[in-house]
Design a protein around this motif. Structure first.
Motif, PDB file in Angstrom:
ATOM      1  N   SER A   1       0.833  -1.207   0.000  1.00 54.03           N
ATOM      2  CA  SER A   1       0.000   0.000   0.000  1.00 54.03           C
ATOM      3  C   SER A   1       0.866   1.255   0.000  1.00 54.03           C
ATOM      4  CB  SER A   1      -0.947  -0.002   1.209  1.00 54.03           C
ATOM      5  OG  SER A   1      -2.023   0.889   0.979  1.00 54.03           O
TER       6      SER A   1
ATOM      7  N   MET B   1       0.662   6.005   0.394  1.00 54.36           N
ATOM      8  CA  MET B   1      -0.081   7.264   0.648  1.00 54.36           C
ATOM      9  C   MET B   1       0.632   8.410  -0.036  1.00 54.36           C
ATOM     10  SD  MET B   1      -1.341   7.144   4.374  1.00 54.36           S
ATOM     11  CE  MET B   1      -1.402   5.615   5.295  1.00 54.36           C
ATOM     12  N   GLN B   2      -0.116   9.240  -0.711  1.00 54.89           N
ATOM     13  CA  GLN B   2       0.487  10.339  -1.465  1.00 54.89           C
ATOM     14  C   GLN B   2       1.176  11.372  -0.563  1.00 54.89           C
ATOM     15  OE1 GLN B   2      -1.510  11.904  -4.968  1.00 54.89           O
ATOM     16  NE2 GLN B   2      -3.295  10.772  -4.263  1.00 54.89           N
TER      17      GLN B   2
ATOM     18  N   GLY C   1      -7.439  10.576   8.879  1.00 52.78           N
ATOM     19  CA  GLY C   1      -8.064   9.611   7.969  1.00 52.78           C
ATOM     20  C   GLY C   1      -7.026   8.639   7.428  1.00 52.78           C
TER      21      GLY C   1
ATOM     22  N   PHE D   1       4.993   1.989   0.172  1.00 55.85           N
ATOM     23  CA  PHE D   1       5.763   2.929  -0.644  1.00 55.85           C
ATOM     24  C   PHE D   1       5.114   4.306  -0.632  1.00 55.85           C
ATOM     25  CE2 PHE D   1       3.290   3.484  -4.575  1.00 55.85           C
ATOM     26  CZ  PHE D   1       2.271   2.584  -4.326  1.00 55.85           C
TER      27      PHE D   1
ATOM     28  N   TYR E   1      -4.159   7.916 -13.770  1.00 60.48           N
ATOM     29  CA  TYR E   1      -3.824   7.635 -12.363  1.00 60.48           C
ATOM     30  C   TYR E   1      -4.191   6.200 -11.929  1.00 60.48           C
ATOM     31  CZ  TYR E   1      -4.225   8.674  -7.262  1.00 60.48           C
ATOM     32  OH  TYR E   1      -4.120   8.676  -5.894  1.00 60.48           O
TER      33      TYR E   1
ATOM     34  N   MET F   1      -1.781   3.163 -10.463  1.00 60.97           N
ATOM     35  CA  MET F   1      -2.028   2.499  -9.168  1.00 60.97           C
ATOM     36  C   MET F   1      -2.132   0.979  -9.349  1.00 60.97           C
ATOM     37  SD  MET F   1      -4.717   3.395  -6.185  1.00 60.97           S
ATOM     38  CE  MET F   1      -5.333   2.125  -5.069  1.00 60.97           C
TER      39      MET F   1
ATOM     40  N   VAL G   1      -4.446  -5.486  -0.215  1.00 63.64           N
ATOM     41  CA  VAL G   1      -4.063  -4.081  -0.292  1.00 63.64           C
ATOM     42  C   VAL G   1      -4.817  -3.335   0.821  1.00 63.64           C
ATOM     43  CG1 VAL G   1      -3.909  -2.054  -1.799  1.00 63.64           C
ATOM     44  CG2 VAL G   1      -3.830  -4.344  -2.800  1.00 63.64           C
TER      45      VAL G   1
ATOM     46  N   ASP H   1     -11.838   3.114   2.626  1.00 64.15           N
ATOM     47  CA  ASP H   1     -13.006   2.894   1.777  1.00 64.15           C
ATOM     48  C   ASP H   1     -12.968   3.618   0.429  1.00 64.15           C
ATOM     49  OD1 ASP H   1     -14.985   1.223   2.474  1.00 64.15           O
ATOM     50  OD2 ASP H   1     -16.368   2.791   3.139  1.00 64.15           O
TER      51      ASP H   1
ATOM     52  N   GLN I   1     -10.798   3.948  -1.661  1.00 61.74           N
ATOM     53  CA  GLN I   1      -9.980   3.329  -2.720  1.00 61.74           C
ATOM     54  C   GLN I   1     -10.657   2.124  -3.371  1.00 61.74           C
ATOM     55  OE1 GLN I   1      -7.026   4.770  -3.804  1.00 61.74           O
ATOM     56  NE2 GLN I   1      -7.726   6.376  -2.410  1.00 61.74           N
TER      57      GLN I   1
ATOM     58  N   HIS J   1     -10.680   1.964  -7.179  1.00 59.18           N
ATOM     59  CA  HIS J   1      -9.339   1.710  -7.715  1.00 59.18           C
ATOM     60  C   HIS J   1      -8.948   0.237  -7.578  1.00 59.18           C
ATOM     61  CE1 HIS J   1      -8.267   6.199  -7.007  1.00 59.18           C
ATOM     62  NE2 HIS J   1      -8.593   6.000  -8.265  1.00 59.18           N
TER      63      HIS J   1
ATOM     64  N   GLY K   1     -12.888   3.151  11.206  1.00 54.40           N
ATOM     65  CA  GLY K   1     -11.950   4.134  10.663  1.00 54.40           C
ATOM     66  C   GLY K   1     -11.794   4.091   9.158  1.00 54.40           C
ATOM     67  N   ALA K   2     -12.557   3.235   8.465  1.00 53.98           N
ATOM     68  CA  ALA K   2     -12.407   3.129   7.013  1.00 53.98           C
ATOM     69  C   ALA K   2     -12.802   4.428   6.310  1.00 53.98           C
ATOM     70  CB  ALA K   2     -13.248   1.981   6.470  1.00 53.98           C
TER      71      ALA K   2
ATOM     72  N   LYS L   1     -15.435  13.498   3.248  1.00 59.26           N
ATOM     73  CA  LYS L   1     -14.361  12.747   3.907  1.00 59.26           C
ATOM     74  C   LYS L   1     -13.222  13.692   4.293  1.00 59.26           C
ATOM     75  CE  LYS L   1     -11.555  11.444  -0.037  1.00 59.26           C
ATOM     76  NZ  LYS L   1     -10.811  10.496  -0.814  1.00 59.26           N
ATOM     77  N   MET L   2     -12.533  13.362   5.362  1.00 63.23           N
ATOM     78  CA  MET L   2     -11.373  14.155   5.753  1.00 63.23           C
ATOM     79  C   MET L   2     -10.344  14.030   4.640  1.00 63.23           C
ATOM     80  SD  MET L   2      -9.054  14.035   9.229  1.00 63.23           S
ATOM     81  CE  MET L   2     -10.322  14.624  10.332  1.00 63.23           C
TER      82      MET L   2
ATOM     83  N   LYS M   1      -6.806  16.148   2.495  1.00 63.21           N
ATOM     84  CA  LYS M   1      -5.836  17.249   2.547  1.00 63.21           C
ATOM     85  C   LYS M   1      -6.320  18.449   1.743  1.00 63.21           C
ATOM     86  CE  LYS M   1      -3.817  13.874  -0.180  1.00 63.21           C
ATOM     87  NZ  LYS M   1      -3.332  12.561   0.176  1.00 63.21           N
TER      88      LYS M   1
HETATM   89  P1  TYM Z   1      -4.338   8.722  -0.393  1.00 69.23           P
HETATM   90  O1  TYM Z   1      -2.948   9.234  -0.387  1.00 69.23           O
HETATM   91  O2  TYM Z   1      -5.445   9.665  -0.741  1.00 69.23           O
HETATM   92  O3  TYM Z   1      -4.704   8.108   1.018  1.00 69.23           O
HETATM   93  C1  TYM Z   1      -3.852   7.175   1.662  1.00 69.23           C
HETATM   94  C2  TYM Z   1      -4.675   6.167   2.443  1.00 69.23           C
HETATM   95  O4  TYM Z   1      -5.500   6.831   3.409  1.00 69.23           O
HETATM   96  C3  TYM Z   1      -6.865   6.443   3.250  1.00 69.23           C
HETATM   97  N1  TYM Z   1      -7.721   7.601   3.534  1.00 69.23           N
HETATM   98  C4  TYM Z   1      -8.750   7.582   4.395  1.00 69.23           C
HETATM   99  N2  TYM Z   1      -9.255   6.614   5.182  1.00 69.23           N
HETATM  100  C5  TYM Z   1     -10.308   6.934   5.977  1.00 69.23           C
HETATM  101  N3  TYM Z   1     -10.876   8.156   5.997  1.00 69.23           N
HETATM  102  C6  TYM Z   1     -10.409   9.158   5.224  1.00 69.23           C
HETATM  103  N4  TYM Z   1     -10.961  10.363   5.291  1.00 69.23           N
HETATM  104  C7  TYM Z   1      -9.292   8.892   4.371  1.00 69.23           C
HETATM  105  N5  TYM Z   1      -8.573   9.648   3.495  1.00 69.23           N
HETATM  106  C8  TYM Z   1      -7.622   8.843   3.003  1.00 69.23           C
HETATM  107  C9  TYM Z   1      -6.989   6.018   1.798  1.00 69.23           C
HETATM  108  O5  TYM Z   1      -8.074   5.137   1.620  1.00 69.23           O
HETATM  109  C10 TYM Z   1      -5.647   5.377   1.540  1.00 69.23           C
HETATM  110  O6  TYM Z   1      -5.642   4.034   1.962  1.00 69.23           O
HETATM  111  N6  TYM Z   1      -4.518   6.255  -4.712  1.00 69.23           N
HETATM  112  C11 TYM Z   1      -4.012   6.190  -3.338  1.00 69.23           C
HETATM  113  C12 TYM Z   1      -2.511   6.066  -3.231  1.00 69.23           C
HETATM  114  C13 TYM Z   1      -1.942   4.894  -3.946  1.00 69.23           C
HETATM  115  C14 TYM Z   1      -2.064   3.526  -3.570  1.00 69.23           C
HETATM  116  C15 TYM Z   1      -1.344   2.786  -4.554  1.00 69.23           C
HETATM  117  C16 TYM Z   1      -2.687   2.868  -2.501  1.00 69.23           C
HETATM  118  C17 TYM Z   1      -1.196   4.927  -5.086  1.00 69.23           C
HETATM  119  N7  TYM Z   1      -0.828   3.666  -5.447  1.00 69.23           N
HETATM  120  C18 TYM Z   1      -1.255   1.387  -4.484  1.00 69.23           C
HETATM  121  C19 TYM Z   1      -2.597   1.476  -2.447  1.00 69.23           C
HETATM  122  C20 TYM Z   1      -1.901   0.746  -3.432  1.00 69.23           C
HETATM  123  C21 TYM Z   1      -4.410   7.481  -2.649  1.00 69.23           C
HETATM  124  O7  TYM Z   1      -4.544   8.513  -3.259  1.00 69.23           O
HETATM  125  O8  TYM Z   1      -4.448   7.422  -1.302  1.00 69.23           O
END
Ligand code: TYM
Length: 332
Positions: A6, A8-9, A18, A39, A128, A132, A144, A148, A150, A153, A183-184, A195-196, A198
């Motif tokens: 998995s 996180m950006q 979140g 990563f 994108y 992914m 993975v 929720d 994601q 994707h 917490g999903a 959703k929370m 950035k």
């Molecule tokens: P990203 O960077 O937006 O978020 C990273 C992880 O945090 C979770 N998340 C949340 N969970 C609960 N409540 C929220 N408000 C909340 N906001 C974010 C996301 O579900 C995620 O697990 N596309 C992905 C990054 C990515 C990735 C991948 C993930 C790129 N390649 C390969 C897994 C596998 C993304 O933008 O997550």
């Protein structure tokens, strides 16, 4: 050992609650039973314009937070996406297996292009999901762990894996999403139906891992609550209080039902004061450890370089197999 992967950006100065509750906590848990690959998707981050110096800094900040939250770089492989060229190489092949309509239906692209038009929405955002899918499929993970948001994707990743396997013969493991029980989906404190994220409208809606505890406490205490005074869980009619209860249950061992019973007859203010205490207590050690790690960027870079070497040794042979099955003439 079966694998998980998995990421996180690195597109903000800190991960938020979140990210922490929806994903990171679960990552730490599953690294016990799985061979884990975590990563930092910096290539994904540039689908939205990033200041170059910020991007460099935020990549290290993300790595520091992974480790501070409990990812053990000795046990799990920790790396930066752009260090592994195979991610972009596989993306092209998966892009060629994806329909235009199929990609255009992905909500992230669909929503932004509907809001801002197709010229203001980059092709990077369009492709994108294929990047992914490549991130995931190169490591043949079984699971993975993500929040929720994601799900779509992960579904596309499964579809593309099956499509490749069907066309060229069994190659990819078809992965499943691991979603947490609590917490999903954490919502914005000021707008508890979004959703929370950035990209929140107001910073007051966000809880960041690296914020000072007093900032976090203040934001929780000024969270939007709902009409009425009774603490009860009702996503439809009481999204604000329900979100606070979800957060509370996630940062402690108490269930939502138990919390509702404990706060029966008490005012929202009580709940907020106690929640602020629970959240800051939970995040404080992560924050402190992350800041310590950031004092030694050379050490972080060394960990990421070792991770890149391990990651590449897994990804390269998978890409080779894909190239061969696709029919590309091998280098003579
Ligand atoms: P990203 O960077 O937006 O978020 C990273 C992880 O945090 C979770 N998340 C949340 N969970 C609960 N409540 C929220 N408000 C909340 N906001 C974010 C996301 O579900 C995620 O697990 N596309 C992905 C990054 C990515 C990735 C991948 C993930 C790129 N390649 C390969 C897994 C596998 C993304 O933008 O997550």
């Amino acid at each position: 050992h079966p694998r998980v992967l998995s990421g996180m950006q690195p597109s903000a100065d800190s991960l938020h609650l979140g990210n922490y509750l929806g994903a990171l906590v679960n990552w730490v848990k599953v690294q016990e039973d799985f061979e884990a690959y975590y990563f930092i998707p910096d290539l994904h981050a540039i689908t939205v314009a990033q200041d170059p110096a910020d991007l460099t800094k935020r990549t290290r900040v993300a790595a520091a937070q992974y480790i501070a939250a409990g990812i053990d770089p000795e046990r799990s492989t920790l790396f930066v996406q752009s260090h592994i060229p195979e991610h972009t190489q596989l993306t092209w092949i998966l892009t060629c297996l994806t329909g235009m309509g199929e990609a255009a239906r992905m909500t992230q692209f669909k929503d932004k292009s509907a809001r801002e038009g197709t010229d203001a929405t980059g092709v990077g955002l369009f492709t994108y999901p294929m990047l992914m899918a490549a991130d995931i499929l190169l490591y043949q993970p079984h699971g993975v762990p993500v929040g929720d948001d994601q799900r779509q994707h992960i579904e596309l990743t499964r579809t593309l894996a099956q499509r490749f396997n069907h066309r060229y013969g069994e190659t990819f493991v078809v992965p499943v999403g691991f979603y947490p029980e609590t917490g999903a989906r954490i919502y914005d404190l000021q707008e508890p139906t979004s959703k929370m994220s950035k990209s929140a409208v107001s910073p007051n809606g966000l809880i960041n891992i690296l914020d000072e505890p007093k900032v976090t406490a203040k934001r929780i205490k000024s969270a939007v609550t709902d009409a009425g005074t009774e603490v009860s869980y009702d996503r439809e009619n009481k999204p604000g209080v329900s979100n606070l209860l979800d957060i509370y249950a996630s940062v402690t061992d108490r269930s939502v039902e138990q919390l509702v019973a404990d706060y029966e007859g008490k005012m929202y203010g009580h709940l907020k004061v106690d929640l602020a205490e629970a959240v800051t207590q939970r995040l404080e050690p992560v924050r402190t450890r992350a800041l310590e790690l950031l004092d030694d960027p050379a050490e972080l870079d060394r960990i990421l370089a070792l991770g890149a070497e391990k990651a590449r040794s897994v990804a390269a042979p998978v890409l080779d197999e894909v190239y061969q099955k696709t029919g590309f003439l091998p280098v003579g």
